[in-house]
Design a protein around this motif. Structure first.
Motif, PDB file in Angstrom:
ATOM      1  N   SER A  86       0.439  10.271  44.249  1.00 31.46           N
ATOM      2  CA  SER A  86       1.535  11.172  43.900  1.00 31.46           C
ATOM      3  C   SER A  86       1.330  12.534  44.555  1.00 31.46           C
ATOM      4  N   GLY A 124       1.463  13.914  49.751  1.00 30.00           N
ATOM      5  CA  GLY A 124       2.786  13.480  50.192  1.00 30.00           C
ATOM      6  C   GLY A 124       3.303  14.358  51.306  1.00 30.00           C
ATOM      7  N   LEU A 125       4.619  14.419  51.403  1.00 23.86           N
ATOM      8  CA  LEU A 125       5.226  15.277  52.417  1.00 23.86           C
ATOM      9  C   LEU A 125       4.771  16.715  52.227  1.00 23.86           C
ATOM     10  N   GLY A 126       4.412  17.047  50.992  1.00 20.38           N
ATOM     11  CA  GLY A 126       3.886  18.375  50.699  1.00 20.38           C
ATOM     12  C   GLY A 126       2.667  18.665  51.567  1.00 20.38           C
ATOM     13  N   ASN A 127       1.774  17.706  51.686  1.00 20.10           N
ATOM     14  CA  ASN A 127       0.553  17.918  52.456  1.00 20.10           C
ATOM     15  C   ASN A 127       0.790  17.840  53.960  1.00 20.10           C
ATOM     16  N   ILE A 137      14.090  16.505  43.049  1.00 19.74           N
ATOM     17  CA  ILE A 137      13.176  16.500  44.206  1.00 19.74           C
ATOM     18  C   ILE A 137      13.341  15.215  45.004  1.00 19.74           C
ATOM     19  N   TYR A 180      13.731  14.716  48.920  1.00 20.53           N
ATOM     20  CA  TYR A 180      12.474  14.169  49.452  1.00 20.53           C
ATOM     21  C   TYR A 180      12.767  12.895  50.247  1.00 20.53           C
ATOM     22  N   PHE A 205       3.735  22.182  43.933  1.00 18.97           N
ATOM     23  CA  PHE A 205       4.379  21.045  44.584  1.00 18.97           C
ATOM     24  C   PHE A 205       3.349  20.014  45.011  1.00 18.97           C
ATOM     25  N   THR A 206       2.289  20.483  45.631  1.00 17.53           N
ATOM     26  CA  THR A 206       1.332  19.536  46.204  1.00 17.53           C
ATOM     27  C   THR A 206       0.556  18.792  45.122  1.00 17.53           C
ATOM     28  N   LEU A 207       0.371  19.406  43.948  1.00 16.75           N
ATOM     29  CA  LEU A 207      -0.328  18.686  42.874  1.00 16.75           C
ATOM     30  C   LEU A 207       0.655  17.959  41.954  1.00 16.75           C
ATOM     31  N   SER A 208       1.916  17.920  42.336  1.00 21.21           N
ATOM     32  CA  SER A 208       2.951  17.211  41.554  1.00 21.21           C
ATOM     33  C   SER A 208       3.094  17.762  40.141  1.00 21.21           C
ATOM     34  N   MET A 212       6.683  18.298  36.964  1.00 17.27           N
ATOM     35  CA  MET A 212       7.889  17.536  37.248  1.00 17.27           C
ATOM     36  C   MET A 212       7.884  16.137  36.622  1.00 17.27           C
ATOM     37  N   SER A 244       4.343   9.137  46.836  1.00 18.15           N
ATOM     38  CA  SER A 244       4.812  10.273  46.033  1.00 18.15           C
ATOM     39  C   SER A 244       6.177   9.976  45.427  1.00 18.15           C
ATOM     40  N   SER A 265       6.165   8.110  42.292  1.00 14.55           N
ATOM     41  CA  SER A 265       5.849   8.907  41.098  1.00 14.55           C
ATOM     42  C   SER A 265       7.001   9.823  40.712  1.00 14.55           C
ATOM     43  N   LEU A 266       7.951  10.010  41.616  1.00 12.40           N
ATOM     44  CA  LEU A 266       9.129  10.812  41.280  1.00 12.40           C
ATOM     45  C   LEU A 266      10.215   9.948  40.635  1.00 12.40           C
ATOM     46  N   MET A 312       9.250  24.404  38.865  1.00 10.05           N
ATOM     47  CA  MET A 312       7.837  24.036  38.766  1.00 10.05           C
ATOM     48  C   MET A 312       6.981  25.123  38.127  1.00 10.05           C
TER      49      MET A 312
END
Ligand code: PHE
Length: 456
Positions: free
Chosen positions: A29, A32-35, A112, A116, A236-239, A242, A330, A333-334, A398
């Motif tokens: 999760s 993701g695209l965050g990273n 998101i 996403y 965002f990166t640690l989810s 949300m 990710s 998990s959304l 967030m």
């Protein structure tokens, strides 16, 4: 098995098959695209190391303690984010207003995923192109190719539809046989590919330049917008906030120690971001390209670089496969938080719930896809639909959810329930508890206020 997964009684809730299972899905999760998309381009546009430093600080000071708190809430509730909050509110004799944590989470993950999935669709398109190899062309041609993609609603919607179908297919399979199994395959593959890419960066690209760019200390480059961006990104990166972490925590058994595993998740997530940043900027610098290219960094700059590098076809393809895996795990998990809420609230089967929720998110995603072309003139607060959703979720919802989670855990829940659930004692408990009670909320509030311009 199926019955167990859709059952509503807390004691019947299905659990991950092991702590390793929980670790993999949660890293799935988080990474993701965050990273891979946001972190590199935000770092590139926010002065490199200044952004990295604040981001690391936010992860440690706000992110990790909150990741533990959110997991703790989910595990204690053993239900959807809303069901969990209902139970915890009753247990604490608190106001129903705290259900907001659950509702913001559900709404946030829903919103998101709608954009996403469109971005993940771009990545699918580029994976497809990378498989055939990017033909060498002047720099402008790659920029043009990306603009052409954005201008083409049919293609955007096609890839968005495919990506939502891929996500739904996994969630349809259920918690252990769908979500956990997919992560068991994709996450280890992702790490292997990443290691290979860093190795490639070390030999074929300019790793030292990337290193300097990310870690050269320059406090002067830190300003308000860097602060706000870095905090939003840490969430965002640690989810966080949300619904994803509460939901995954609700499938966690009581035997697993929350603090240790959350720390491991945060370390893994940060490591992936830094390694990805290193390998991406190594390629960017080796080719003499511009690090501050913005959101197009991944899709304009890298294909250009891959088209010129030795072994670029294989490396480019592997790179985009890695991004697809990261985005897919990710998205799963959304999607799951809304699905578990619909199952719980309306007593529907998982299949029907997945179809309904997917359809809703897909529709919103179509609007996002159109906001790049047919509806590009439609703006609110000066932002297009895509930027509006991104800003609303990562910069407002967030941090707000994070603030509420911190305050609820430390100030509303009974201390002995918290201690019992987190499984820490003595000094380490008081330390974590104080951070959640004071440091995280104050830090979030200051950054919020500062940005709104009330403080200095
Ligand atoms: N953490 C994911 C990423 O870095 C995004 C995400 C946000 C996933 C919130 C779930 C919940 O891409």
């Amino acid at each position: 098995m199926k019955n167990q997964e859709t059952a509503q009684a807390p004691e019947a809730r299905v659990h991950w098959s092991s702590r390793w299972g929980f670790f993999l899905v949660t890293v799935g999760s988080a990474v993701g695209l965050g990273n891979l998309w946001k972190f590199p381009y935000m770092t590139g546009s926010n002065g490199g190391s200044a952004f990295v430093l604040v981001y690391l600080f936010c992860i440690l000071l706000i992110g990790v303690p909150l990741l533990m708190a959110e997991t703790l809430l989910g595990r204690r509730g053993q239900a959807s984010p809303v069901g969990t909050m209902r139970l915890l509110v009753a247990e604490a004799g608190a106001s129903k207003a705290w259900l907001a944590i659950g509702y913001i989470g559900i709404m946030g993950s829903f919103l998101i995923l709608s954009f996403y999935s469109v971005v993940a669709g771009w990545v699918l398109e580029y994976t497809w192109q990378a498989a055939g190899g990017f033909a060498p062309a002047p720099k402008e041609a790659f920029g043009q190719a990306f603009s052409d993609l954005l201008a083409n609603p049919g293609r955007l919607i096609f890839w968005h539809t495919l990506f939502m179908a891929m996500t739904a297919a996994v969630v349809l399979g259920g918690v252990t046989s769908g979500i956990e199994r997919a992560n068991r395959i994709m996450m280890p593959s992702l790490f292997l590919i990443l290691l290979f890419l860093v190795g490639y960066g070390a030999f074929a690209a300019d790793l030292p330049a990337a290193f300097r760019f990310l870690f050269h200390f320059d406090a002067a480059a830190i300003n308000r917008s860097v602060l706000f961006a870095a905090m939003g990104h840490a969430f965002f990166t640690l989810s966080l906030g949300m619904g994803a972490i509460i939901t995954y925590g609700s499938y966690l058994d009581r035997a697993t120690s929350i603090p240790r595993i959350c720390l491991q998740v945060a370390v893994a997530d940060t490591l992936v971001a830094l390694l990805a940043g290193l390998s991406i900027f190594a390629v960017v610098f080796a080719q003499g390209l511009e690090p501050a290219a913005g959101p197009g960094l991944l899709l304009q700059t890298l294909p250009l670089a891959f088209s010129q590098m030795p072994g670029g076809q294989v490396v480019g393809f592997l790179f985009f496969v890695l991004v697809v895996f990261a985005a897919w795990t990710s998205s799963i998990s959304l999607l799951e938080p809304s699905v578990t809420l619909v199952v719980e609230r309306f007593g529907l089967g998982r299949q029907v719930a997945v179809l309904l929720v997917t359809l809703g998110i897909w529709l919103l995603g179509v609007a996002v896809a159109l906001s790049f072309n047919a509806w590009s003139g439609v703006t609110l607060f000066g932002l297009g639909f895509f930027d509006l959703l991104d800003t609303l979720t990562s910069k407002i919802m967030m941090p707000l959810a994070g603030l509420l989670i911190a305050v609820f855990t430390a100030w509303v829940m009974q201390r002995r329930h918290v201690a019992d659930e987190i499984g820490l004692s003595g000094r380490s408990f008081s330390f974590w508890y104080r951070v959640v009670a004071f440091v995280s909320p104050v830090a979030i509030a200051i950054i919020f206020l500062n940005v709104i311009g009330i403080l200095g």
